[in-house]
Design an enzyme around this catalytic site. Structure first.
Site, PDB file in Angstrom:
ATOM      1  N   ASP A  34      44.001  41.610  39.232  1.00 34.30           N
ATOM      2  CA  ASP A  34      44.970  40.681  38.667  1.00 34.30           C
ATOM      3  C   ASP A  34      44.590  39.257  39.056  1.00 34.30           C
ATOM      4  O   ASP A  34      43.870  39.043  40.025  1.00 34.30           O
ATOM      5  CB  ASP A  34      46.407  41.007  39.096  1.00 34.30           C
ATOM      6  CG  ASP A  34      46.488  41.386  40.551  1.00 34.30           C
ATOM      7  OD1 ASP A  34      45.646  40.909  41.328  1.00 34.30           O
ATOM      8  OD2 ASP A  34      47.392  42.164  40.919  1.00 34.30           O
ATOM      9  N   ASP A  59      45.221  35.016  55.173  1.00 33.42           N
ATOM     10  CA  ASP A  59      44.849  35.892  56.289  1.00 33.42           C
ATOM     11  C   ASP A  59      43.367  35.880  56.658  1.00 33.42           C
ATOM     12  O   ASP A  59      42.998  35.670  57.806  1.00 33.42           O
ATOM     13  CB  ASP A  59      45.356  37.329  56.066  1.00 33.42           C
ATOM     14  CG  ASP A  59      45.116  37.864  54.664  1.00 33.42           C
ATOM     15  OD1 ASP A  59      44.442  37.175  53.877  1.00 33.42           O
ATOM     16  OD2 ASP A  59      45.594  38.972  54.355  1.00 33.42           O
ATOM     17  N   ASP A  79      45.783  35.682  40.247  1.00 33.63           N
ATOM     18  CA  ASP A  79      46.851  34.853  40.799  1.00 33.63           C
ATOM     19  C   ASP A  79      46.403  33.397  40.795  1.00 33.63           C
ATOM     20  O   ASP A  79      45.222  33.098  40.977  1.00 33.63           O
ATOM     21  CB  ASP A  79      47.186  35.274  42.234  1.00 33.63           C
ATOM     22  CG  ASP A  79      47.713  36.701  42.290  1.00 33.63           C
ATOM     23  OD1 ASP A  79      48.284  37.158  41.284  1.00 33.63           O
ATOM     24  OD2 ASP A  79      47.530  37.357  43.329  1.00 33.63           O
TER      25      ASP A  79
END
Ligand code: ATP
Ligand code: MG
Length: 425
Positions: free
Chosen positions: A55, A137, A57
């Site tokens: 996907d 992260d 983003d």
């Protein structure tokens, strides 16, 4: 302004990225309104290592309200983490505003809230791209790429680390895993998915901070459960989690001793899920949970060589309840799991005309699949799956004949009613 010295020439794999047309359109429109906008996160990372992005983003310096104004077909979602869904026909693209880690005391809506353990519970403080990057992260997840102008923003050397196939944390992982303990699960998931090594700092942080997973909501743990075990790498993920002592945060059953039925069944359930994903068959968390908890249910309900049915039905709730302490088990799976467990008894006993009704049961297929897994884990097959396959594919008249034959075979012999001896011993 974007600091130019932090932008880099994108490698070939990124220049060839096949961007979704809606995502491209959103990037273009945000640019035309003088906002910065980039593809970010998993899609850039996956394209970089030549995997197909699943996907797309987008991150931008436009606020949710500003994004809403540009795109008619859009909606602001989330409270803890506000973002905008822009949609077109069936497609949805997530557009999120750059965030900072600053605590904006006083403005209720844009605050970062942490709980007593330092875990972030609200995260809506807008920031610059540099600040946004800092909050992500791992370095390979902090790549921002705009395919329209081929600008790559990579201040933490994600591209370099991808070349070395190394998972590196942004900032001290001990502190980052305190902030959000789920990052230790994410580290393992990316390592198996990308075939990367985990930097020793991260390994150490997993050992030291893994137990904080206890404080993560069961709903979020269930989301991670799905990502870890329903995307084709269940077995690899399980073994790596187990090595780090984290499997106990996701599975309410242990791997079990070498050669034990419990161990064979757990491994077989994970392999089976992976095989199904690879051949594009449907997989559900409900089935996996039913399969992995089955040995525990049988063991708990054993009475000598047989199953005590009263205990069996009572222990169903007990076993699911145990799992729910770790990960949520959505309501829709609760009945499903219990049905396919209860059907195991009927698949085994085949009393009277019951089998005829059973093949029309809405959970027959799933129950049969569980029976198949169980038999694959027996040292000696009882031929039950074969019997059911033959029975299912027979005409009505043949079915009656097969049942009569079974009745005759059993007559006079003291057959074991439910024959779970191998699983019990
Ligand atoms: P996947 O392939 O599983 O979708 P992903 O990296 O896209 O992987 P998402 O959960 O979709 O993972 O998150 C998108 C991005 O948001 C990540 O790449 C990362 O930059 C950031 N992110 C997500 N979760 C966290 C987290 N717990 N801590 C820090 N950053 C995060
Ligand atoms: Mg993603």
């Amino acid at each position: 302004m974007l600091k130019n010295h932090l932008t880099k020439k994108p490698p070939g794999s990124l220049r060839n990225i096949k961007t979704d047309s809606l995502a491209l359109e959103i990037l273009k429109q945000l640019g035309q309104h003088n906002f910065q906008a980039f593809l970010v996160g998993g899609c850039v990372r996956d394209a970089l290592v030549n995997l197909e992005p699943k996907d797309f983003d987008i991150a931008t310096n436009a606020t949710p309200d500003e994004i809403r104004k540009i795109f008619k077909a859009s909606r602001i979602i989330g409270k803890r983490f506000k973002l905008v869904h822009v949609f077109h026909k069936q497609k949805i693209i997530e557009v999120s505003t750059f965030r900072s880690s600053k605590v904006n005391a006083g403005d209720d809506d844009q605050e970062i809230l942490k709980d007593q353990q330092g875990k972030i519970v609200r995260d809506n403080s807008w920031g610059t791209i540099e600040e946004d990057c800092q909050r992500r992260d791992f370095t390979i997840n902090a790549l921002y790429y705009n395919p329209a102008n081929q600008i790559l923003f990579d201040p933490h050397n994600g591209v370099e680390h991808a070349k070395k196939r190394l998972l590196v944390s942004i900032g001290n992982p001990l502190r980052r895993f305190e902030e959000d303990p789920v990052r230790s699960l994410r580290a393992i998931r990316f390592a198996t998915k990308l075939g990367f090594n985990i930097h020793h700092d991260i390994k150490e942080a997993i050992y030291q901070k893994g137990s904080l997973l206890n404080s993560v909501s069961t709903a979020r743990m269930f989301d991670e459960f799905n990502k870890l075990f329903l995307q084709g790498l269940a077995k690899d993920n399980f073994f790596m989690l187990d090595q780090f002592g984290l499997s106990k945060h996701l599975f309410s059953t242990k791997l079990g001793e070498e050669g034990s039925f419990q161990r064979r069944m757990l491994i077989r359930s994970l392999e089976n899920t992976d095989e199904r994903v690879r051949s594009s068959q449907s997989v559900t968390a409900g089935f996996l949970i039913a399969a992995m908890l089955w040995p525990k249910l049988v063991k708990l309900s054993a009475d000598k060589e047989e199953i005590n049915l009263k205990a069996f039905y009572r222990n169903m709730d007990f076993c699911i309840g145990h799992q729910m302490v770790l990960t949520a088990v959505p309501r829709r799976f609760y009945g499903y799991i219990k049905d396919i467990w209860a059907l195991q008894i009927k698949l085994q006993s085949r009393l009277g005309k019951q089998p005829i009704k059973l093949v029309g049961h809405p959970r027959f297929r799933a129950a049969f699949d569980l029976l198949l897994l169980r038999e694959q884990c027996f040292s000696k097959s009882e031929g039950l799956t074969e019997w059911w396959l033959k029975f299912q594919n027979s005409s009505r008249a043949q079915k009656s004949y097969i049942l009569e034959k079974l009745y005759e075979e059993r007559k006079g012999t003291e057959y074991k009613k439910f024959g779970f001896s191998e699983e019990i011993s």
